[in-house]
Scaffold this motif. Structure first.
Motif, PDB file in Angstrom:
ATOM      1  N   PRO A   1       2.888   1.435 -10.792  1.00  0.00           N
ATOM      2  CA  PRO A   1       3.525   0.284 -10.143  1.00  0.00           C
ATOM      3  C   PRO A   1       3.927   0.549  -8.689  1.00  0.00           C
ATOM      4  O   PRO A   1       3.870  -0.360  -7.856  1.00  0.00           O
ATOM      5  N   TYR A   2       4.317   1.796  -8.353  1.00  0.00           N
ATOM      6  CA  TYR A   2       4.784   2.060  -6.977  1.00  0.00           C
ATOM      7  C   TYR A   2       3.688   1.778  -5.949  1.00  0.00           C
ATOM      8  O   TYR A   2       3.970   1.563  -4.767  1.00  0.00           O
ATOM      9  N   MET A   3       2.428   1.793  -6.404  1.00  0.00           N
ATOM     10  CA  MET A   3       1.318   1.566  -5.469  1.00  0.00           C
ATOM     11  C   MET A   3       1.367   0.156  -4.868  1.00  0.00           C
ATOM     12  O   MET A   3       0.878  -0.073  -3.770  1.00  0.00           O
TER      13      MET A   3
ATOM     14  N   PHE B   1      17.020   6.430  -8.195  1.00  0.00           N
ATOM     15  CA  PHE B   1      16.473   7.785  -8.031  1.00  0.00           C
ATOM     16  C   PHE B   1      14.976   7.723  -7.818  1.00  0.00           C
ATOM     17  O   PHE B   1      14.324   6.744  -8.174  1.00  0.00           O
ATOM     18  N   LEU B   2      14.446   8.781  -7.236  1.00  0.00           N
ATOM     19  CA  LEU B   2      13.003   8.977  -7.082  1.00  0.00           C
ATOM     20  C   LEU B   2      12.624  10.275  -7.774  1.00  0.00           C
ATOM     21  O   LEU B   2      13.216  11.324  -7.493  1.00  0.00           O
ATOM     22  N   VAL B   3      11.652  10.190  -8.638  1.00  0.00           N
ATOM     23  CA  VAL B   3      11.269  11.361  -9.433  1.00  0.00           C
ATOM     24  C   VAL B   3      10.873  12.544  -8.543  1.00  0.00           C
ATOM     25  O   VAL B   3      11.094  13.702  -8.901  1.00  0.00           O
ATOM     26  N   PHE B   4      10.346  12.241  -7.349  1.00  0.00           N
ATOM     27  CA  PHE B   4       9.855  13.319  -6.468  1.00  0.00           C
ATOM     28  C   PHE B   4      10.978  14.255  -6.009  1.00  0.00           C
ATOM     29  O   PHE B   4      10.713  15.366  -5.572  1.00  0.00           O
ATOM     30  N   ASP B   5      12.228  13.794  -6.084  1.00  0.00           N
ATOM     31  CA  ASP B   5      13.361  14.648  -5.701  1.00  0.00           C
ATOM     32  C   ASP B   5      13.761  15.614  -6.817  1.00  0.00           C
ATOM     33  O   ASP B   5      14.696  16.392  -6.646  1.00  0.00           O
TER      34      ASP B   5
ATOM     35  N   LYS C   1       8.205   0.510   5.810  1.00  0.00           N
ATOM     36  CA  LYS C   1       8.655   1.894   5.773  1.00  0.00           C
ATOM     37  C   LYS C   1       9.309   2.157   4.425  1.00  0.00           C
ATOM     38  O   LYS C   1      10.050   1.317   3.903  1.00  0.00           O
ATOM     39  N   SER C   2       9.036   3.318   3.859  1.00  0.00           N
ATOM     40  CA  SER C   2       9.573   3.667   2.557  1.00  0.00           C
ATOM     41  C   SER C   2       9.616   5.180   2.473  1.00  0.00           C
ATOM     42  O   SER C   2       9.427   5.858   3.481  1.00  0.00           O
ATOM     43  N   TYR C   3       9.860   5.724   1.295  1.00  0.00           N
ATOM     44  CA  TYR C   3       9.856   7.182   1.139  1.00  0.00           C
ATOM     45  C   TYR C   3       8.479   7.761   1.473  1.00  0.00           C
ATOM     46  O   TYR C   3       8.346   8.920   1.820  1.00  0.00           O
ATOM     47  N   ALA C   4       7.458   6.931   1.354  1.00  0.00           N
ATOM     48  CA  ALA C   4       6.086   7.364   1.660  1.00  0.00           C
ATOM     49  C   ALA C   4       5.475   6.328   2.594  1.00  0.00           C
ATOM     50  O   ALA C   4       5.799   5.147   2.509  1.00  0.00           O
TER      51      ALA C   4
ATOM     52  N   ILE D   1      10.153  -7.816  -9.303  1.00  0.00           N
ATOM     53  CA  ILE D   1      10.206  -8.344  -7.930  1.00  0.00           C
ATOM     54  C   ILE D   1       9.182  -7.702  -6.990  1.00  0.00           C
ATOM     55  O   ILE D   1       9.201  -7.953  -5.789  1.00  0.00           O
ATOM     56  N   TYR D   2       8.265  -6.884  -7.517  1.00  0.00           N
ATOM     57  CA  TYR D   2       7.338  -6.180  -6.615  1.00  0.00           C
ATOM     58  C   TYR D   2       6.407  -7.142  -5.871  1.00  0.00           C
ATOM     59  O   TYR D   2       5.920  -6.803  -4.795  1.00  0.00           O
ATOM     60  N   ASN D   3       6.142  -8.302  -6.452  1.00  0.00           N
ATOM     61  CA  ASN D   3       5.263  -9.265  -5.774  1.00  0.00           C
ATOM     62  C   ASN D   3       6.052 -10.358  -5.058  1.00  0.00           C
ATOM     63  O   ASN D   3       5.460 -11.328  -4.572  1.00  0.00           O
TER      64      ASN D   3
END
Ligand code: NAP
Ligand code: FER
Length: 333
Positions: free
Chosen positions: A47-49, A274-278, A57-60, A248-250
């Motif tokens: 889904p993050y894609m 939270f973000l799993v990458f952390d 701008k975002s974490y990526a 709400i992603y769309n």
């Protein structure tokens, strides 16, 4: 030799369509010193894609127009310029959406294809699995005896949250999902105590009925009505882990806030994103605890597998529409 890639052809407004993607034929790339050439076997759609298709701008950084999308994939090393990775090794890396990827050896993690099916490294023992683990235990501070509600419960993260909560001694686990079949899957296959179809009646009503004594933890994958309903159902000192807000992603307009935030005061609630990458420091704990449950079938997992790179855009659009049960994967070989 040529290979195929999926490029971002146009940025979507609202719900993405197949026109946002392009299938492009390219020459198979050559690895530079320090790199390996990988033939991808399986890739993840997540889904993050959807967020990275937007120019925000975002974490990526956003996906680049006219360039291949990126994302987790597993493939076989077919050419190597480094000693640490040899042809025949399987690696996890972030250059999915293409048949052949050139990957920096530092950005490739070796996986053992005999220890688990390749797809498991993308799902139940991979990113979505760690998300469930960290979100439930560290962010929501789950404790034995808690009643837990999780949304998108038949998805990759949600199914694992619910089962982990049960295995860790939850008093009651409640899930919501978007079809009656998924509700049956939660109740009959995954051992949820209660589950409901959020499309059949208002979430607040169905949650109140499913949780007569309230909930202590809400693991939010959805946002919107689900979040508002969960706040109203929360017990004293309840905790909300904000993992995702797929409803709400769309969205093309700002979405309404929960109208009941006032309840945070009297109920002493906490809500944390939270973000799993952390949280890669928790990976070893996660694999140590959950790995054996996956291996012996105590923790069940389902994958929805779509065949062929050219079908990856459809797989991604279907994921956003709820066509998947469990982890959505695309096989390339
Ligand atoms: P998933 O749950 O396997 O797939 C997404 C599911 O969302 C669909 O199957 C669909 O199921 C549901 N959905 C779609 N639109 C919805 C809507 N309007 N209302 C309610 N449900 C809807 O995907 P996943 O990879 O496990 O991700 C689940 C959530 O975790 C997502 O929000 C994702 O963004 C988030 N996530 C966050 C992190 C992090 O680091 N914070 C990491 C991974 C994932 P139904 O049939 O039930 O509608
Ligand atoms: C996700 C949803 C959102 C996710 C990351 C985000 C890794 C990040 C959003 C942002 O940085 O704005 O599922 O998964």
């Amino acid at each position: 030799m040529t290979a195929l890639e999926i490029h971002l052809a146009a940025r979507p407004t609202g719900k993405p369509t197949l026109d946002n993607f392009a299938l492009v034929e390219v020459a198979v790339p050559e690895p530079a010193p320090g790199q390996v050439l990988v033939r991808n076997h399986v890739m993840s759609v997540d889904p993050y894609m959807r967020g990275r298709m937007n120019d925000v701008k975002s974490y990526a950084p956003p996906f680049v127009l006219g360039a291949p999308l990126t994302g987790a994939a597993i493939g076989e090393v077919v050419k190597s310029t480094v000693d640490s990775l040899r042809p025949g090794d399987f690696v996890l890396h972030d250059f999915g959406w293409r048949d052949y990827a050139v990957v920096d050896a530092r950005g490739a993690v070796k996986v053992d294809p005999d220890a688990a099916p390749l797809g498991a490294y993308l799902g139940v023992l991979g990113m979505t699995g760690l998300t469930a683990y960290v979100g439930l235990l560290d962010i929501a501070e789950f404790r034995e005896g808690d009643t837990v509600f999780v949304s998108a419960a038949a998805g990759a993260v949600g199914a694992q949250v619910g089962q982990l909560a049960k295995l860790r001694g939850a008093k009651r686990v409640i899930g919501s999902a978007g079809s009656d079949d998924k509700v049956r899957y939660l109740l009959d296959e995954l051992g949820f105590d209660a589950a409901f179809n959020y499309k059949s009646a208002p979430v607040a009503e169905q949650l109140a009925a499913a949780a007569p004594e309230g909930i202590d933890v809400y693991f939010d994958n959805v946002g919107g009505d689900h979040l508002e309903a969960a706040i109203s159902a929360m017990n004293l000192n309840g905790r909300i882990a904000v993992c995702g807000m797929i409803s709400i992603y769309n969205a093309t307009e700002p979405t309404p806030a929960p109208r009941n935030l006032f309840q945070f005061i009297g109920k002493r609630l906490a809500m944390r994103g939270f973000l799993v990458f952390d949280h890669s420091a928790r990976r070893s704990d996660f694999v140590r605890e959950v790995g054996p449950w996956v291996r012996d079938g105590t923790l069940r997992y389902t994958e929805t597998v779509v065949e062929g790179l050219r079908n990856a855009p459809t797989a991604f659009l279907d994921l956003l529409d709820g066509a998947n049960t469990g982890k959505m994967l695309v096989t390339l070989v």
